[in-house]
Design a protein around this motif. Structure first.
Motif, short mmCIF file in Angstrom:
data_model
loop_
_atom_site.label_atom_id
_atom_site.label_comp_id
_atom_site.label_asym_id
_atom_site.label_seq_id
_atom_site.Cartn_x
_atom_site.Cartn_y
_atom_site.Cartn_z
N MET A 86 -5.36 -6.92 -5.10
CA MET A 86 -5.02 -6.11 -3.93
C MET A 86 -3.56 -6.32 -3.56
O MET A 86 -3.03 -7.43 -3.74
CB MET A 86 -5.90 -6.50 -2.73
CG MET A 86 -7.38 -6.26 -2.93
SD MET A 86 -8.35 -6.85 -1.52
CE MET A 86 -8.22 -8.64 -1.73
N TYR A 135 -4.01 9.60 -5.92
CA TYR A 135 -4.54 8.60 -6.84
C TYR A 135 -3.72 7.32 -6.83
O TYR A 135 -3.72 6.58 -7.81
CB TYR A 135 -4.60 9.17 -8.26
CG TYR A 135 -5.74 10.15 -8.47
CD1 TYR A 135 -7.06 9.73 -8.37
CD2 TYR A 135 -5.49 11.49 -8.78
CE1 TYR A 135 -8.11 10.61 -8.58
CE2 TYR A 135 -6.53 12.38 -8.98
CZ TYR A 135 -7.84 11.94 -8.89
OH TYR A 135 -8.87 12.81 -9.08
N ASP A 153 -4.83 4.36 -8.75
CA ASP A 153 -6.18 3.94 -8.39
C ASP A 153 -7.12 4.42 -9.49
O ASP A 153 -7.72 5.50 -9.41
CB ASP A 153 -6.57 4.53 -7.04
CG ASP A 153 -7.89 3.97 -6.51
OD1 ASP A 153 -8.62 3.33 -7.30
OD2 ASP A 153 -8.19 4.17 -5.33
N ASN A 210 -8.61 -3.15 4.02
CA ASN A 210 -7.96 -2.49 2.88
C ASN A 210 -7.31 -3.46 1.89
O ASN A 210 -6.98 -3.06 0.78
CB ASN A 210 -6.90 -1.52 3.37
CG ASN A 210 -7.49 -0.36 4.15
OD1 ASN A 210 -8.71 -0.22 4.22
ND2 ASN A 210 -6.65 0.47 4.72
N ASN A 211 -7.06 -4.69 2.31
CA ASN A 211 -6.47 -5.68 1.40
C ASN A 211 -6.67 -7.07 1.98
O ASN A 211 -7.17 -7.24 3.10
CB ASN A 211 -4.99 -5.38 1.14
CG ASN A 211 -4.16 -5.33 2.41
OD1 ASN A 211 -4.16 -6.28 3.19
ND2 ASN A 211 -3.46 -4.23 2.62
N ASP A 252 -11.24 -4.34 -0.05
CA ASP A 252 -10.86 -3.68 -1.30
C ASP A 252 -9.75 -2.68 -1.03
O ASP A 252 -9.80 -1.95 -0.03
CB ASP A 252 -12.07 -2.95 -1.92
CG ASP A 252 -11.93 -2.78 -3.43
OD1 ASP A 252 -10.96 -2.10 -3.85
OD2 ASP A 252 -12.76 -3.30 -4.17
N ASP A 253 -8.75 -2.63 -1.91
CA ASP A 253 -7.64 -1.69 -1.71
C ASP A 253 -7.97 -0.29 -2.21
O ASP A 253 -7.29 0.67 -1.86
CB ASP A 253 -6.37 -2.20 -2.39
CG ASP A 253 -6.52 -2.28 -3.91
OD1 ASP A 253 -5.64 -1.78 -4.62
OD2 ASP A 253 -7.51 -2.86 -4.39
N SER A 254 -9.01 -0.15 -3.01
CA SER A 254 -9.40 1.16 -3.51
C SER A 254 -10.33 1.84 -2.52
O SER A 254 -11.39 1.31 -2.18
CB SER A 254 -10.12 1.03 -4.87
OG SER A 254 -10.72 2.25 -5.23
N SER A 255 -9.94 3.01 -2.05
CA SER A 255 -10.76 3.71 -1.06
C SER A 255 -12.12 4.07 -1.65
O SER A 255 -13.14 3.99 -0.95
CB SER A 255 -10.05 4.98 -0.56
OG SER A 255 -9.79 5.86 -1.63
N PRO A 267 0.85 -1.20 0.00
CA PRO A 267 0.00 0.00 0.00
C PRO A 267 0.87 1.24 0.00
O PRO A 267 2.02 1.20 0.46
CB PRO A 267 -0.79 -0.12 1.32
CG PRO A 267 -0.65 -1.55 1.74
CD PRO A 267 0.67 -2.02 1.21
N THR A 282 -2.92 3.54 -5.42
CA THR A 282 -3.50 2.41 -4.70
C THR A 282 -2.43 1.46 -4.19
O THR A 282 -2.66 0.69 -3.27
CB THR A 282 -4.51 1.64 -5.59
OG1 THR A 282 -5.20 0.69 -4.81
CG2 THR A 282 -3.82 0.93 -6.74
N GLN A 338 -10.67 5.38 -8.56
CA GLN A 338 -10.83 6.71 -7.99
C GLN A 338 -10.85 7.77 -9.09
O GLN A 338 -11.66 8.70 -9.06
CB GLN A 338 -9.70 7.00 -7.01
CG GLN A 338 -9.78 8.40 -6.38
CD GLN A 338 -10.95 8.56 -5.44
OE1 GLN A 338 -11.03 7.89 -4.42
NE2 GLN A 338 -11.88 9.44 -5.79
#
Length: 314
Positions: free
Chosen positions: A244, A135, A151, A212-213, A188-191, A125, A137, A154
């Protein structure tokens, strides 16, 4: 070397391996290298003539006509707040045609360099010190330099805001009443993906825990099991992204299935991958289902179906 990349990218997208990752490395306006998962890339080609879009004010620079399709072209430099590529320099640039969230689009980039084969556990991360407003990820080190993985979800969410409300047809009063008794784990690793899912599921009425992963989710499940709790009784289900850093969704699912303390946990893999997605891989690792990102009603319907099965089994 470039012709080799252009010729083989589409074939390499068929690769799906447990915790394996192939990245297409590319450059924007500086010598910083960026990466995108090859499995999301349909093809790479030199930038053709673009048809301008009237009154276009975003980073979308026009439309490209590729193999009978009209595809929007996004200047990736401008989309992440950098200097856009001047119109008179586009001919020397490249398009990365990709599929995200059921949407086909092309990213305009300055250079396409190589395909890099690695493992998800080598992908980290981004450092917390850079803050949430970026942006990125994930990052990884290659030949003494940091490669940044953008990301894209995003970026696209900022360009094309996605509604997260669940329709009343899916979330009826009876469903909302029953949903309040349940708890869903999302990974998910994408916020932006986490926030979209969380808003939709909370709109449905369920309680949500987010990781987050895959590594973070696995640690959470192990902590519950170590305390004598069955994760399948704590959580109605786990909905996990596939791609992820540290641990991908395939590996997470396999490890859950191999641990007798949590093997009964219902797992749905949720991904922006489309096109040639390998459904057999989902079955191989023991997932209970697959869901394409992102439609709030589709997401809610999967959860409602699970709620109804659990209710009927009581």
């Amino acid at each position: 070397m470039m012709s080799g990349i252009l010729d083989t990218v589409n074939l390499r997208t068929q690769m799906v391996g447990q915790n394996r990752l192939e990245l297409l490395l590319f450059g924007l306006e500086t010598d910083q290298q960026y990466g995108i998962n090859v499995f999301k890339v349909r093809e790479v080609l030199q930038c053709p003539h673009l048809t301008e879009v009237p009154r276009q004010t975003t980073a979308v620079k026009g439309m490209a006509h590729i193999r009978g399709e009209t595809i929007p072209v996004l200047d990736l430099s401008e989309a992440i707040g950098r200097t856009p590529i001047p119109q008179d320099q586009r001919q020397g640039c490249f398009l990365i045609v990709a599929e995200y969230n059921k949407r086909t689009l092309a990213f305009l980039v300055r250079s396409v360099n190589r395909i890099f084969n690695t493992q998800w556990d080598q992908i980290m991360p981004p450092p917390a010190e850079i803050g949430a407003e970026n942006y990125l990820t994930a990052v990884f080190e290659f030949e003494g330099r940091l490669i940044e993985i953008l990301d894209v979800e995003q970026i696209l969410a900022d360009l094309y805001p996605t509604p997260t409300a669940v329709s009343e047809e899916v979330a009826t009063e009876d469903v909302r009443r029953e949903a309040k008794q349940h708890h869903v784990l999302i990974v998910d690793d994408s916020s932006v993906a986490r926030h979209q899912m969380q808003r939709s599921l909370e709109d449905l009425g369920v309680k949500v825990t987010a990781a987050n992963n895959g590594r973070q989710a696995w640690n959470l499940l192990c902590q519950l099991a170590d305390k004598g709790h069955d994760p399948s009784e704590v959580f109605l289900m786990m909905i996990s992204d596939i791609e992820m850093p540290e641990m991908d969704g395939y590996t997470l699912t396999s490890m859950v299935r191999e641990d007798t303390r949590m093997a009964r946990l219902n797992v749905v893999l949720h991904t922006s991958l489309s096109g040639g997605f390998n459904v057999s891989m989902v079955k191989k690792v023991g997932a209970d289902g697959f869901l394409a990102k992102f439609n709030p009603n589709d997401l809610a319907s999967v959860v409602v179906e699970r709620i109804e099965k659990v209710k009927a089994a009581r």
